[in-house]
Design an enzyme around this catalytic site. Structure first.
Site, PDB file in Angstrom:
ATOM      1  N   ILE A  36       0.852  -1.321  -0.167  1.00 42.55           N
ATOM      2  CA  ILE A  36       0.385  -0.142  -0.417  1.00 42.55           C
ATOM      3  C   ILE A  36       1.006   0.697  -0.515  1.00 42.55           C
ATOM      4  CG2 ILE A  36      -2.154  -1.141   0.776  1.00 42.55           C
ATOM      5  CD1 ILE A  36      -0.980   0.294   3.379  1.00 42.55           C
ATOM      6  N   LYS A  37       2.211   0.874   0.071  1.00 45.84           N
ATOM      7  CA  LYS A  37       2.724   2.396   0.624  1.00 45.84           C
ATOM      8  C   LYS A  37       3.062   3.185   1.583  1.00 45.84           C
ATOM      9  CE  LYS A  37       5.971   0.676  -3.674  1.00 45.84           C
ATOM     10  NZ  LYS A  37       5.255  -0.701  -3.909  1.00 45.84           N
ATOM     11  N   ARG A  38       2.240   3.467   2.196  1.00 43.49           N
ATOM     12  CA  ARG A  38       1.455   4.575   2.823  1.00 43.49           C
ATOM     13  C   ARG A  38       2.458   5.383   2.908  1.00 43.49           C
ATOM     14  NH1 ARG A  38      -2.514   3.546  -0.692  1.00 43.49           N
ATOM     15  NH2 ARG A  38      -4.340   3.041   0.124  1.00 43.49           N
TER      16      ARG A  38
END
Length: 311
Positions: free
Chosen positions: A104-106
């Protein structure tokens, strides 16, 4: 959760993760046509095609691998219908006993970061009830905003016994524009690696931390340096296969115990039937092609590890 992942890697003898990153042109025509007949050439039809495609691959490979890594953007592009397919994919993979790494690379701060962490790894309270949102086992996190962006994720992981993979050195060609810049004489990715190792030592599992790192397969010399900087950190390695990473380059991402890294392949497995060496399977047996690609990848990496003196 890191121990669950390690146990699964040792059981399958496969330090690999399959990236479930479906594009519509990866999906065989017979699956797309059936989905469109049921739901039209709509977002719902596209999401149904993705779900059926994923299900076929998971059914074919779940006994060979420890984990999957769905990339949320491939689902988000189809709106709410796509996110429903993402959620169904996560649930199905967990039913099959797979560890799910939500790619998700938040990366945000404060209450926003907490909300991302709760939505993906934790549970939310509604009145007298609590519910899990997407409920992945791990999530990828961008550390660019510093500890304020990472700590809320760590807090939720502690509560839920889950884990993170923090971006340190990514596999894309332009990653060096920022990640390789020197800061006080060191490349930025090394400073990030040192910070990940520090967070990791504060949040240990049995032998490895549940705070992992993402280090691309396309930069093996940098991977070698980062392995030494982060001895107790599990490394998620993207970039194998289609992006150019080779098994022999990945040996130094592992520790001498043969653990410490898990290598991702997405397109090379889920779209294997389109590759020349698997074209004999054809679109109708796309999942069988994916299974063979997993077997070949496992042999390739284990062979390189054995040659490199790893267990």
């Amino acid at each position: 959760m890191i121990q669950k992942l390690i146990d699964a890697i040792q059981k399958t003898k496969a330090p690999i993760v399959v990236g479930l990153d479906p594009m519509l042109d990866y999906i065989p025509e017979h699956i797309r046509e059936k989905a469109y007949q049921e739901k039209g050439e709509t977002l719902a039809g596209a999401a149904e095609a993705i779900w059926q495609f994923n299900k076929g691959i998971v059914d074919a490979v779940y006994d060979l691998i420890p984990a999957v890594k769905p990339q949320i953007a491939m689902y988000e592009q189809f709106g709410i219908e796509g996110l429903i397919a993402y959620k169904k994919t996560i649930e199905y993979c967990k039913e099959k006993g797979l560890v799910v790494i939500g790619d998700i690379k938040r990366g945000d701060i404060g209450s926003t970061s907490t909300a991302y962490a709760v939505g993906h790894l934790g549970k939310v309270t509604v009145g007298q009830n609590t519910y899990y949102g997407f409920d992945e086992d791990f999530a990828t996190v961008n550390p660019y905003l510093g500890s304020d962006g990472v700590k809320p994720f760590i807090d939720v992981c502690k509560e839920e016994n889950k884990g993170l993979f923090i971006l340190v050195k990514t596999s894309n060609p332009s990653s060096g524009e920022f990640q390789d810049r020197l800061v006080d004489g060191k490349p930025l990715y090394e400073l990030v690696g040192e910070k990940v190792a520090q967070w990791g030592m504060e949040h240990m599992g049995d032998s490895y931390s549940y705070i992992g790192a993402v280090v691309g397969a396309t930069y093996p010399e940098m991977g070698k340096v980062l392995r030494k900087l982060m001895p107790k950190t599990y490394i998620l390695v993207p970039g194998y296969g289609a992006q150019g990473g080779k098994a022999e380059d990945l040996v130094h991402y592992f520790n001498k115990d043969g653990l410490g890294a898990i290598v991702n392949s997405s397109r090379g497995i889920i779209a294997a039937y389109k590759a020349k060496n698997y074209e004999k399977f054809g679109p109708s047996a796309y999942a069988d092609a994916s299974r063979q690609a997993v077997i070949d990848m496992r042999e390739d990496i284990n062979g390189a590890l054995a040659k490199g003196g790893m267990k």
